[in-house]
Design an enzyme around this catalytic site. Structure first.
Site, mmCIF file in Angstrom:
data_model
loop_
_atom_site.group_PDB
_atom_site.id
_atom_site.type_symbol
_atom_site.label_atom_id
_atom_site.label_comp_id
_atom_site.label_asym_id
_atom_site.label_seq_id
_atom_site.Cartn_x
_atom_site.Cartn_y
_atom_site.Cartn_z
ATOM 1 C CE LYS A 30 5.062 -18.837 14.712
ATOM 2 N NZ LYS A 30 5.435 -19.070 16.108
ATOM 3 C CD GLU A 69 16.126 -14.013 10.250
ATOM 4 O OE1 GLU A 69 16.021 -15.183 10.656
ATOM 5 O OE2 GLU A 69 16.991 -13.665 9.425
ATOM 6 C CB VAL A 111 12.321 -19.979 11.719
ATOM 7 C CG1 VAL A 111 13.169 -21.125 12.268
ATOM 8 C CG2 VAL A 111 11.266 -20.512 10.772
ATOM 9 N N GLY A 121 12.955 -16.920 16.586
ATOM 10 C CA GLY A 121 12.934 -15.640 17.304
ATOM 11 C C GLY A 121 14.035 -14.707 16.825
ATOM 12 N N GLY A 170 4.581 -14.206 27.800
ATOM 13 C CA GLY A 170 4.386 -13.833 26.391
ATOM 14 C C GLY A 170 5.168 -14.693 25.414
ATOM 15 C CD GLU A 209 2.847 -19.084 18.313
ATOM 16 O OE1 GLU A 209 2.220 -18.562 17.399
ATOM 17 O OE2 GLU A 209 3.993 -18.709 18.640
ATOM 18 C CG ASP A 220 5.593 -22.576 17.202
ATOM 19 O OD1 ASP A 220 5.103 -21.614 16.577
ATOM 20 O OD2 ASP A 220 6.752 -22.570 17.639
ATOM 21 C CE LYS A 248 8.703 -21.024 15.783
ATOM 22 N NZ LYS A 248 8.831 -21.113 17.243
HETATM 23 N N1 HSE Z 1 5.474 -19.602 20.662
HETATM 24 C C1 HSE Z 1 6.685 -19.552 19.931
HETATM 25 C C2 HSE Z 1 7.771 -20.261 20.726
HETATM 26 C C3 HSE Z 1 7.043 -18.115 19.686
HETATM 27 O O1 HSE Z 1 7.553 -20.488 21.922
HETATM 28 O O2 HSE Z 1 8.804 -20.611 20.185
HETATM 29 C C4 HSE Z 1 8.132 -17.901 18.693
HETATM 30 O O3 HSE Z 1 7.807 -18.405 17.421
#
Ligand code: HSE
Length: 328
Positions: A112, A136, A139, A141, A194, A197, A208, A212
């Site tokens: 990003k 893609e 933003v 997932g 997981g 970030e 974050d 986006k």
């Molecule tokens: N850390 C981000 C989230 C990952 O939790 O949305 C996906 O961009």
């Protein structure tokens, strides 16, 4: 036709991409990989199983091969750049992408930082070389928002967009409300799974989601949106008590991102909303609502974070480029 990719970054996203490439017969071979400490190059295609196993015990490859070596020396059609986001200057990913474009390679990225800062420049450089930059996975997932904007909704005018753009925050808010977990416990879970970030303050401080929002705004309106123009409040100071008080009124709290360009609004903030509102859902789901002139209001919803979910977006972009190259 076989498509050759080099993969930079072996965190949750990189591993998911490699696993899906090895598990599915998609005509993709991996000719180079790199993590932060090592790299591997093989023009015939690497043994992905072996790469993933050596990553489990430490570095993925040879410590004398760097990510830069992979970008400069591997044979690949597409650079898959999935290293951690640097929102300050987009580096080192930005330089890797520019090098790969210069070599005539396409770019697919989940990164990003460079896309929020330098989308226009990267598209210009790519245009000069006749290659594509696809992002893609930056933003939403697994949600195919960029394909939707570029194809399904092509020709529409967009008045506004709003939604839930961070899976980690949505997961934390869900777990705090449902199980009474503290913010720290819920964040620890999101990291373990997981979703967060590499630096989770990006998630919980709303950065974050704001990045986006910038990427979406620039993709839709090409209006020079930047992170410093987003009004940001995160969820890091929210308490279990605040969520409980909202619950008592049949409401909950969600981190909402919104852009209303005509009013100059670019904002990310926690909102108290009724539990039956369409933007209230559980776990790592994200949703993006678009207000358009022809299609009316459209909402896309899906898994916004996770290794395999993000790999879905990356692989969709790789295969899009592959079919684009074949038809040209
Ligand atoms: N850390 C981000 C989230 C990952 O939790 O949305 C996906 O961009």
């Amino acid at each position: 036709m076989t498509i050759r990719v080099a993969v930079l970054g072996m965190g949750s996203v990189g591993k998911g991409v490699l696993e899906m490439i090895s598990r599915k017969d998609l005509g993709i071979i991996v000719t180079g990989v790199a993590d932060s400490k090592s790299g591997l190059i093989d023009p015939k295609g690497l043994d992905i199983g072996a790469v993933l196993s050596s990553k489990k015990t430490g570095a993925c490859g040879n410590p004398s091969i760097t990510a830069k070596d992979v970008v400069a020396c591997a044979d690949y059609d597409i650079l898959v750049e999935v290293t951690p986001t640097n929102a300050g200057n987009g580096e080192p990913a930005l330089s890797y992408m520019k090098m790969a474009i210069e070599r005539g390679s396409h770019i697919v990225t989940s990164n990003k930082g460079p896309i929020s800062l330098y989308l226009k420049e990267l598209n210009r450089l790519a245009g000069e070389k006749g290659v594509l930059v696809r992002y893609e996975a930056t933003v939403g997932g697994a949600i195919p928002i960029m394909h939707t904007l570029g194809n399904g909704l092509a020709g529409n005018e967009f008045q506004a967009l709003y939604g839930v753009l961070n899976g980690t925050c949505n997961y934390i808010l869900t777990r705090m409300a449902a199980e009474g977990l503290t913010y720290d416990q819920a964040l620890a879970e999101a990291r373990e799974l997981g979703y967060a970030e590499a630096d989770p303050t990006y998630d919980v401080k709303g950065i974050d989601a704001a990045i986006k929002l910038v990427i979406l705004a620039n993709t839709i309106w090409d209006n020079g949106a930047s992170l410093d123009r987003v009004d940001i409040t995160g969820i890091d100071l929210l308490t279990t008590d605040a969520l409980r008080l909202a619950e008592e009124k049949d409401c909950t709290i969600r981190l909402i991102a919104e852009a209303f360009p005509e009013r100059g609004v670019l904002r990310v903030s926690p909102r108290i909303i009724r539990k039956d509102h369409p933007l209230v859902f559980e776990g790592t789901l994200n949703a993006i609502t678009l207000e358009t002139d022809m299609a009316g209001e459209i909402t896309l919803i899906g898994k916004g974070a996770g290794s395999v979910e993000t790999a879905s977006a990356i692989i969709g972009d790789i295969l899009f480029i592959s079919s684009h190259v074949r038809s040209n």
